[in-house]
Design a protein around this motif. Structure first.
Motif, PDB file in Angstrom:
ATOM      1  N   MET A  52       8.353  15.131  26.603  1.00 58.36           N
ATOM      2  CA  MET A  52       7.932  16.707  26.446  1.00 58.36           C
ATOM      3  C   MET A  52       6.178  17.359  25.944  1.00 58.36           C
ATOM      4  N   ILE A  53       6.069  15.978  24.653  1.00 55.10           N
ATOM      5  CA  ILE A  53       5.435  16.503  23.696  1.00 55.10           C
ATOM      6  C   ILE A  53       4.139  15.678  24.191  1.00 55.10           C
ATOM      7  N   ALA A  54       4.725  14.324  25.079  1.00 54.70           N
ATOM      8  CA  ALA A  54       3.530  13.434  26.346  1.00 54.70           C
ATOM      9  C   ALA A  54       3.130  14.190  27.522  1.00 54.70           C
ATOM     10  N   ASP A  55       3.628  15.220  28.097  1.00 55.60           N
ATOM     11  CA  ASP A  55       3.123  16.051  29.307  1.00 55.60           C
ATOM     12  C   ASP A  55       2.409  17.099  28.321  1.00 55.60           C
ATOM     13  N   ALA A  56       2.885  17.518  27.026  1.00 60.73           N
ATOM     14  CA  ALA A  56       1.998  18.716  26.300  1.00 60.73           C
ATOM     15  C   ALA A  56       0.403  17.743  26.902  1.00 60.73           C
ATOM     16  N   THR A  57       0.159  16.553  26.409  1.00 62.54           N
ATOM     17  CA  THR A  57      -0.890  16.436  25.664  1.00 62.54           C
ATOM     18  C   THR A  57      -1.300  16.339  26.951  1.00 62.54           C
ATOM     19  N   ASN A  58      -0.722  15.491  28.084  1.00 63.03           N
ATOM     20  CA  ASN A  58      -1.087  15.456  29.709  1.00 63.03           C
ATOM     21  C   ASN A  58      -2.455  16.792  30.261  1.00 63.03           C
ATOM     22  N   ASN A  59      -1.703  18.632  28.938  1.00 63.68           N
ATOM     23  CA  ASN A  59      -1.910  18.852  29.781  1.00 63.68           C
ATOM     24  C   ASN A  59      -3.142  19.790  29.027  1.00 63.68           C
ATOM     25  N   LEU A  60      -3.010  19.144  27.667  1.00 54.41           N
ATOM     26  CA  LEU A  60      -4.155  19.395  26.716  1.00 54.41           C
ATOM     27  C   LEU A  60      -5.330  18.534  26.840  1.00 54.41           C
ATOM     28  N   THR A  61      -5.643  17.937  27.733  1.00 54.60           N
ATOM     29  CA  THR A  61      -6.563  16.399  28.697  1.00 54.60           C
ATOM     30  C   THR A  61      -6.847  17.256  30.004  1.00 54.60           C
ATOM     31  N   ASP A  62      -6.526  18.060  30.064  1.00 63.13           N
ATOM     32  CA  ASP A  62      -6.304  19.433  31.741  1.00 63.13           C
ATOM     33  C   ASP A  62      -7.259  20.301  31.410  1.00 63.13           C
ATOM     34  N   VAL A  63      -6.758  20.624  30.084  1.00 62.20           N
ATOM     35  CA  VAL A  63      -7.970  21.461  29.762  1.00 62.20           C
ATOM     36  C   VAL A  63      -9.630  21.289  28.874  1.00 62.20           C
ATOM     37  N   ALA A  64      -9.660  20.192  29.060  1.00 64.11           N
ATOM     38  CA  ALA A  64     -10.882  19.277  28.751  1.00 64.11           C
ATOM     39  C   ALA A  64     -11.050  18.808  29.709  1.00 64.11           C
TER      40      ALA A  64
END
Length: 260
Positions: free
Chosen positions: A67-79
């Motif tokens: 889940m944390i990895a998926d959150a990190t993935n979404n954070l890269t989407d912000v960038a």
């Protein structure tokens, strides 16, 4: 050029589209493509930031590394979304002495930078997954958590449909790539959901394997972005249909005997 009614999959999307488009220009004109790119970029950035925050919190509460990895993935989407918005804004700059052909290729440069960042994130997330496999820990996955993850999937589906609709209107490869990125995110979150359900059944190893699966999605997205950006920067030949359209336009001009 006025848009026809019901051009978007839902009323909210249609309202957002009509809010930004210049009705006196073609939907795929340079100005409207720029407006659609900025709209897509900021909409995705805001939603992805919210999803990253929610998933990060859910990951901490449940102890799920996937889940944390998926959150990190979404954070890269912000960038990536900010890169899209800024690059479309920058492409508005007129040609100058140093850039006689304008600044349109800034989209490709921005995409290449983004792809490198995605590759780095993919490697780091994969390391986290391997570490969880070597050091397994229990994951708490109550029903309310599963429902919350399901809601995030629904929001991502909306975002993917929105981005793909704008890509078709603007005829933009960048927005099409962004739509595919959101689609990969949906698949990644569904993997996380499977891991959480598996943890309720005592299959704690699924959490680590899912983190690795999410890392693969991130890594493949980075490769896809890099290949498309490099093709544009190296001057890849236009599509056959586009070349034919250019020929027809040029040959329609009085006095033109031929075109090559």
């Amino acid at each position: 050029m006025a848009l026809k009614k019901n051009t978007m999959p839902c009323p909210l999307m249609d309202f957002m589209l009509r809010l930004v488009l210049d009705r006196d220009a073609a939907p795929d004109s340079h100005e409207n493509r720029t407006r659609l790119g900025i709209l897509a970029g900021w909409t995705s950035a805001i939603l992805s930031l919210g999803l990253a925050g929610v998933k990060g919190w859910l990951g901490v509460v449940s102890g799920s590394i996937s889940m944390i990895a998926d959150a990190t993935n979404n954070l890269t989407d912000v960038a990536s979304s900010l890169v899209i918005a800024i690059s479309f804004q920058w492409s508005r700059k007129p040609s100058d002495e140093e850039h006689p052909f304008g600044h349109g290729r800034i989209e490709a440069v921005a995409t290449l930078v983004l792809s490198i960042a995605l590759l780095v994130v993919g490697v780091e997330v994969a390391k986290s997954g391997v570490d969880r496999l070597l050091n397994p820990q229990p994951v708490d996955a109550p029903v309310w958590l599963l429902i919350a993850v399901g809601i995030t999937v629904a929001l991502k589906i909306w975002l993917a449909v929105f981005a793909r609709s704008l890509a078709k209107i603007a005829k933009s490869h960048v927005l099409e790539a962004d739509a595919w990125n959101h689609t990969f995110d949906i698949a990644a979150t569904l993997l996380v959901l499977v891991a959480l359900v598996g943890s309720r059944m005592g299959w704690s190893a699924l959490d680590g394997w899912t983190a690795i699966g999410v890392a693969v999605f991130i890594f493949m997205t980075g490769i896809k972005y890099a290949r498309e950006a490099i093709d544009i920067l190296l001057g890849k030949k236009p599509e056959h249909e586009e070349m034919n359209a250019i020929h027809r336009i040029v040959e329609a001009v009085d006095g033109v005997l031929g075109v090559h």
